[in-house]
Design an enzyme around this catalytic site. Structure first.
Site, short mmCIF file in Angstrom:
data_model
loop_
_atom_site.label_atom_id
_atom_site.label_comp_id
_atom_site.label_asym_id
_atom_site.label_seq_id
_atom_site.Cartn_x
_atom_site.Cartn_y
_atom_site.Cartn_z
N HIS A 56 0.94 -0.25 -6.14
CA HIS A 56 1.02 -1.29 -5.10
C HIS A 56 2.36 -1.22 -4.38
CE1 HIS A 56 1.82 -5.28 -3.44
NE2 HIS A 56 0.53 -5.56 -3.52
N TRP A 57 3.39 -0.99 -5.14
CA TRP A 57 4.76 -0.79 -4.70
C TRP A 57 5.53 -2.07 -4.39
CZ3 TRP A 57 7.97 -1.33 -0.51
CH2 TRP A 57 9.15 -0.60 -0.60
N ASP A 58 4.88 -3.23 -4.28
CA ASP A 58 5.64 -4.45 -3.98
C ASP A 58 4.99 -5.67 -4.62
OD1 ASP A 58 7.77 -5.85 -2.90
OD2 ASP A 58 6.85 -6.10 -0.93
N LEU A 59 4.60 -5.52 -5.90
CA LEU A 59 3.88 -6.62 -6.54
C LEU A 59 4.84 -7.61 -7.20
CD1 LEU A 59 0.91 -7.52 -6.84
CD2 LEU A 59 1.14 -6.90 -9.23
#
Ligand code: ADP
Ligand code: MG
Length: 308
Positions: free
Chosen positions: A198-201
């Site tokens: 997701h990279w930005d959870l």
């Protein structure tokens, strides 16, 4: 040809987004028209006040049948280019459903969630951590679709950029720390993984839903090792860490809980989390800063002290 009615862009969003530079201002200039065209194309009617974050404007809308939805307008960038492919690969499991996508502008029509109830409004730390761990486990279990940008390229670029960035830091200990992070990443470039990240959870990117209690939003997907996806859930809600009285212990508790949930190899999870600290540090230097964020320093030092 009918001419669409432009949308209103809130002044506060224009001010914050416009401060990000010339390209951002060019995009803003075209935004009223783009929004109007998409409302027409997808037959949407506005349904309440807009919301926004650092990188996008989100309009609550209704589809022709009355179904509530959210029109997300964001600039097409490397980070947003893979969002639609990622959302399709996740098949709405644990994450917002994609209803429509305009490839040329990166605009998305999304299932409407409850923006008044982000996970960041949940004050109980264990509850929030449990939700983040559960979502991360499900999201990072999915294999990345072909063609997505990959962690191996990102890691190699970071290692290469480090020597030029380090002298910008004032504190010699911080310089050394960034070098140590780069060395840890260099050891892992052959083990970059191929899961869908997701990279930005963090808790601000999780909203209450109806078909599931909590759903992730705002992915900037990449293919990689689940260990690279932990940091936003570790440095988030930082007051809860500092107010606990024992920063190292609180950081390790979060790290262990998340590592266990995603079933990550601990050594790789440490290395890739140091990789996220490196990425944040390189961005800070790029933004003209000469200090690392204290939270980033604390997380990196804790993990280095407990490396095994
Ligand atoms: N599907 C959705 N339903 C309702 N509100 C949303 C939805 N997606 C985003 N929002 C609102 O818009 C804000 C910004 O969206 P987000 O996707 O997080 O973009 P940014 O990259 O700007 O953080 C969110 O914090 C939330 O308030
Ligand atoms: Mg967001």
């Amino acid at each position: 040809m009918t001419i669409s009615t432009p949308i209103d862009v809130p002044g506060a969003f224009a001010a914050s987004y416009g401060a990000q530079g010339a390209e951002a201002r060019t995009w803003l200039a075209g935004l009223p028209r783009l929004g109007g065209e998409l409302l027409d194309r997808w037959e949407l009617r506005p349904d309440g006040p807009a919301r926004w974050g650092m990188a996008s404007l989100v309009l609550p809308v209704r589809r022709p049948g009355g179904e509530p939805a959210a029109l997300k307008l964001q600039r097409l960038r490397e980070e947003t280019a893979g969002a639609a492919d990622g959302l399709r690969a996740w098949r709405s499991n644990g994450i917002v459903r994609l209803l429509e996508h305009d490839e040329s502008s990166a605009a998305q029509l999304l299932e409407r969630l409850d923006a008044s109830r982000p996970l960041s409004s949940v004050t109980d730390e264990e509850t929030a951590l449990g939700v983040l761990a559960g979502l991360l486990a499900r999201l990072t279990a999915v294999p990345a679709p072909a063609g997505l940008r990959g962690l191996s390229d990102i890691a190699a670029a970071m290692v290469e950029e480090t020597p030029a960035a380090v002298p910008a830091l004032r504190d010699p200990d911080e310089r050394k720390l960034l070098e140590t992070c780069a060395a840890a990443v260099a050891e892992l470039t052959g083990e970059a993984g191929n899961r869908l990240l997701h990279w930005d959870l963090h808790a601000g990117n999780v909203l209450a839903g109806e078909r599931e209690p909590w759903l992730a939003i705002d992915p900037e997907p990449l293919a990689g090792d689940p260990g690279f996806d932990l940091l936003p859930a570790i440095d988030d809600r930082w007051e809860a860490v500092t107010s606990s009285g024992d920063i190292g212990r609180a950081v390790l508790h979060r790290f262990d809980r998340l590592t266990e949930a995603v079933g990550a190899d601990r050594r790789r999870a440490v290395g890739w989390t140091l990789g996220r600290v490196l990425q944040n540090g390189l961005w800070d230097v790029e933004d003209g800063k000469d200090r690392l964020e204290p939270a980033q320093v604390a997380i990196a030092r804790t993990l280095l002290d407990h490396r095994r």
